[in-house]
Design an enzyme around this catalytic site. Structure first.
Site, PDB file in Angstrom:
ATOM      1  N   SER A   1      -1.254   0.676 -26.856  1.00 59.94           N
ATOM      2  CA  SER A   1      -0.075  -0.132 -27.141  1.00 59.94           C
ATOM      3  C   SER A   1      -0.433  -1.537 -27.630  1.00 59.94           C
ATOM      4  O   SER A   1      -1.031  -1.706 -28.679  1.00 59.94           O
ATOM      5  CB  SER A   1       0.810  -0.192 -25.890  1.00 59.94           C
ATOM      6  OG  SER A   1       2.041  -0.806 -26.155  1.00 59.94           O
TER       7      SER A   1
ATOM      8  N   ASP B   1       4.927  -3.474 -31.662  1.00 61.94           N
ATOM      9  CA  ASP B   1       3.616  -3.575 -31.034  1.00 61.94           C
ATOM     10  C   ASP B   1       2.706  -2.516 -31.656  1.00 61.94           C
ATOM     11  O   ASP B   1       3.080  -1.860 -32.634  1.00 61.94           O
ATOM     12  CB  ASP B   1       3.717  -3.431 -29.511  1.00 61.94           C
ATOM     13  CG  ASP B   1       4.220  -2.064 -29.083  1.00 61.94           C
ATOM     14  OD1 ASP B   1       4.784  -1.339 -29.932  1.00 61.94           O
ATOM     15  OD2 ASP B   1       4.040  -1.705 -27.905  1.00 61.94           O
TER      16      ASP B   1
ATOM     17  N   ASP C   1       6.437   1.091 -30.080  1.00 62.02           N
ATOM     18  CA  ASP C   1       7.495   1.440 -29.120  1.00 62.02           C
ATOM     19  C   ASP C   1       8.124   0.197 -28.500  1.00 62.02           C
ATOM     20  O   ASP C   1       8.881   0.296 -27.529  1.00 62.02           O
ATOM     21  CB  ASP C   1       6.992   2.400 -28.039  1.00 62.02           C
ATOM     22  CG  ASP C   1       5.993   1.771 -27.082  1.00 62.02           C
ATOM     23  OD1 ASP C   1       5.503   0.655 -27.364  1.00 62.02           O
ATOM     24  OD2 ASP C   1       5.690   2.394 -26.047  1.00 62.02           O
TER      25      ASP C   1
ATOM     26  N   ALA D   1      12.069  -7.477 -21.336  1.00 66.26           N
ATOM     27  CA  ALA D   1      12.023  -8.659 -22.206  1.00 66.26           C
ATOM     28  C   ALA D   1      11.063  -8.473 -23.367  1.00 66.26           C
ATOM     29  O   ALA D   1      11.240  -9.044 -24.445  1.00 66.26           O
ATOM     30  CB  ALA D   1      11.642  -9.890 -21.386  1.00 66.26           C
ATOM     31  N   ASN D   2      10.038  -7.646 -23.177  1.00 65.33           N
ATOM     32  CA  ASN D   2       9.037  -7.430 -24.226  1.00 65.33           C
ATOM     33  C   ASN D   2       9.535  -6.554 -25.368  1.00 65.33           C
ATOM     34  O   ASN D   2       8.806  -6.316 -26.333  1.00 65.33           O
ATOM     35  CB  ASN D   2       7.758  -6.837 -23.634  1.00 65.33           C
ATOM     36  CG  ASN D   2       7.993  -5.503 -22.946  1.00 65.33           C
ATOM     37  OD1 ASN D   2       8.871  -4.729 -23.312  1.00 65.33           O
ATOM     38  ND2 ASN D   2       7.196  -5.220 -21.924  1.00 65.33           N
TER      39      ASN D   2
ATOM     40  N   PRO E   1       1.489  -7.440  -9.733  1.00 64.99           N
ATOM     41  CA  PRO E   1       0.283  -6.944 -10.380  1.00 64.99           C
ATOM     42  C   PRO E   1       0.641  -6.207 -11.664  1.00 64.99           C
ATOM     43  O   PRO E   1       1.648  -5.492 -11.723  1.00 64.99           O
ATOM     44  CB  PRO E   1      -0.303  -5.983  -9.342  1.00 64.99           C
ATOM     45  CG  PRO E   1       0.867  -5.554  -8.530  1.00 64.99           C
ATOM     46  CD  PRO E   1       1.805  -6.717  -8.488  1.00 64.99           C
ATOM     47  N   SER E   2      -0.134  -6.385 -12.711  1.00 64.79           N
ATOM     48  CA  SER E   2       0.090  -5.672 -13.959  1.00 64.79           C
ATOM     49  C   SER E   2      -0.062  -4.177 -13.734  1.00 64.79           C
ATOM     50  O   SER E   2      -0.879  -3.731 -12.923  1.00 64.79           O
ATOM     51  CB  SER E   2      -0.917  -6.142 -15.015  1.00 64.79           C
ATOM     52  OG  SER E   2      -0.893  -5.285 -16.141  1.00 64.79           O
TER      53      SER E   2
ATOM     54  N   ARG F   1       0.936 -10.801 -13.288  1.00 66.28           N
ATOM     55  CA  ARG F   1       1.994 -11.340 -14.132  1.00 66.28           C
ATOM     56  C   ARG F   1       2.784 -12.381 -13.348  1.00 66.28           C
ATOM     57  O   ARG F   1       3.152 -12.152 -12.197  1.00 66.28           O
ATOM     58  CB  ARG F   1       2.944 -10.229 -14.577  1.00 66.28           C
ATOM     59  CG  ARG F   1       2.271  -9.052 -15.261  1.00 66.28           C
ATOM     60  CD  ARG F   1       1.695  -9.420 -16.592  1.00 66.28           C
ATOM     61  NE  ARG F   1       1.201  -8.246 -17.296  1.00 66.28           N
ATOM     62  CZ  ARG F   1       0.430  -8.284 -18.365  1.00 66.28           C
ATOM     63  NH1 ARG F   1       0.066  -9.458 -18.871  1.00 66.28           N
ATOM     64  NH2 ARG F   1       0.016  -7.188 -18.949  1.00 66.28           N
TER      65      ARG F   1
END
Length: 501
Positions: A64, A276, A280, A371-372, A457-458, A465
């Site tokens: 990604s 990205d 997606d 949000a991404n 945690p990511s 994060r």
């Protein structure tokens, strides 16, 4: 199970000593050189999953928005969904098993998940444009074939395209044709019907500059261009011919840095967007006449879609239950606007598309966007059936037109130190561990007006994060820095302490 074939091919894809990986929100991700054994074993798992559910399973090789040197792999369930949570544990067990324990682990998975190894298996494979993806896809094929599975390798495709293919295959074509041509035809037709209703006019309004993150989106968008009329003009930037994947461009770069990507020259009021690396995610943006940058991220996209959908649902006069699903990291103002002004219910869940998707399925119309820029709109089967029925009824033209637009919305959908030291609760808005971290965050938040802050945690990397809101950008930046220092000191940060934003 052919034990000899398993041992032979497993030896060709050995697990590096001491390497442990976990199947997270986006599957497995790591430096590409560490993933050969993982993707081979995910080929095994995809075959097992296919046998268990008697359906085609998808497997996508991509990382990604990660740098080009990384790669990853994730599985797609029969209706285009993410892998069922119960199988994430099996994926982690299989990926980390010692060579001599591999057959035993497979046998245990078969027992727990009631897998009949004598059943057929079907797997669809896709990959992004990373240099490592083609070789890793071949490792996937080795895994599928060891367990006697059949496969169809679609080669270079976007992640949404692979999800689409899997859904089409398992609905016997009811969702669409499981080909790229079918994908392009379905989406372009629905898109053109929608923009006919646009209030904008003029040639300028049909232009869109698209940053493709030097990834697969550029290739596939170029293929899709002929399916649109000439007046709809896509201008492709960062097409992968000059720079590296995701380098200073792409949806994640634009969202994090709040500025245009490299390689795209913006003029005032031009419409621009960014994908990205695997296409997606999408975010939109523009500059005003004062050269100020404006980002339309996932929170704003969800709000705009909700306004649009609420108007249409009112016109068709159907009592459909609609809701927006967000995470704790959604912009607080968007949540307040949806609840207080639009009167649309908002539900908060843990970070990760699988959590958002699962909750959104509880409603007739469920909207979710991180949000991404990763998100979609879901219609229940009852709502979809009723909307398509209304389209056929032409008694009330306004109702029919609204229902037609809703139907096109349906057709556009494509069902995007050790970090585990931090554990969270309350939809990831409160930190349970390490001790003292949440108390420190609470104290910092009280220093600023209209402030919020969370850490988690990511799901894809060994990072934490941090989210911060405050009454001004300066205060939000300051709060984010102070929280990052608290995480660094209390959660075992590595290297130099975080610097001010």
């Amino acid at each position: 199970m052919d034990s000899e074939a398993l041992r032979k091919f497993s030896a060709l894809h050995p697990r590096p000593a001491g390497l442990t990986l976990h199947y997270g929100t986006a599957g497995f991700r790591s430096a590409a050189q560490h993933l050969d054994h993982v993707v081979f074993r995910m080929g095994l798992l995809a075959a097992l999953r296919s046998k268990a559910v008697t359906a085609t399973i998808g497997i996508m090789v991509t990382a990604s928005h990660n740098p080009e040197e990384d790669n990853g792999v994730k599985l797609v369930d029969p209706l285009g969904e993410m892998l069922h949570p119960s199988w994430e544990e099996y994926a982690t067990q299989l990926a980390n098993a010692e060579e001599q324990e591999l057959e035993k682990v497979i046998t245990e998975i078969c027992q727990k998940a009631a897998v009949n190894l004598h059943k057929d298996a079907s797997v669809f494979i896709g990959r992004d444009t990373r240099p490592s993806s083609k070789k890793l896809s071949q490792s996937v094929i080795d895994g599928i074939q060891v367990l006697g599975g059949q496969y169809h390798d679609y080669g270079l495709v976007t992640t949404p395209q692979l999800h689409y293919m899997v859904c089409c295959q398992n609905t016997q074509g009811q969702y669409g044709k499981a080909t790229l041509e079918g994908y392009y035809e379905k989406l372009s037709k629905a898109f053109m019907e929608l923009i006919k209703q646009s209030h904008c006019s003029g040639e300028f309004q049909r232009h869109l500059k698209i940053d493709c993150a030097n990834g697969i989106g550029a290739l596939k968008l170029s293929e899709m261009k002929p399916y649109f009329p000439q007046e709809v003009l896509f201008h492709i930037y960062n097409d992968g011919t000059k720079e590296k994947l995701n380098h200073l461009c792409g949806a994640d770069f634009v969202k994090v840095h709040q500025k245009p990507p490299g390689g795209l020259d913006m003029k005032p009021n031009e419409r621009c967007c960014s994908f990205d690396g695997d296409a997606d995610r999408i975010v939109y943006y523009y500059k005003d006449t004062a050269d100020h940058f404006h980002l339309i991220d996932g929170d704003k996209i969800a709000t705009l879609i909700s306004i649009f959908l609420k108007e249409l649902l009112a016109k068709v006069k159907q009592d459909f239950k609609m809701a927006v699903v967000q995470t704790a990291y959604a912009n607080g103002n968007s949540t307040r606007y949806l609840q207080e002004t639009l009167k649309v219910p908002v539900h908060c869940v843990k970070t990760g598309v699988k959590h958002l998707h699962h909750k959104a399925q509880e409603f007739d119309v469920g909207v979710y966007f991180e949000a991404n820029g990763h998100g979609t709109v879901l219609f229940s089967k009852a709502a979809e059936t009723k909307i398509r029925q209304l389209v056929k009824e032409e008694k009330d033209n306004e109702k029919r037109e609204a229902a037609k637009m809703l139907e096109n919305m349906i057709d556009l959908i494509n069902q995007v130190a050790d970090r585990r030291v931090i554990d969270t609760t309350d939809a990831e808005r409160r930190a349970l561990t390490p001790p003292g971290l949440q108390e420190k965050i609470d104290a910092l938040v009280h220093k600023y007006r209209l402030a919020r802050a969370f850490v988690r945690p990511s799901g894809t990397e060994d990072v934490v994060r941090i989210y911060a809101e405050a009454d001004t950008q300066e205060n939000a930046d300051a709060l984010a820095h102070e929280v990052s220092l608290a995480v660094f000191h209390l959660a075992g940060g590595k290297g130099a302490p975080p610097q001010p934003i």
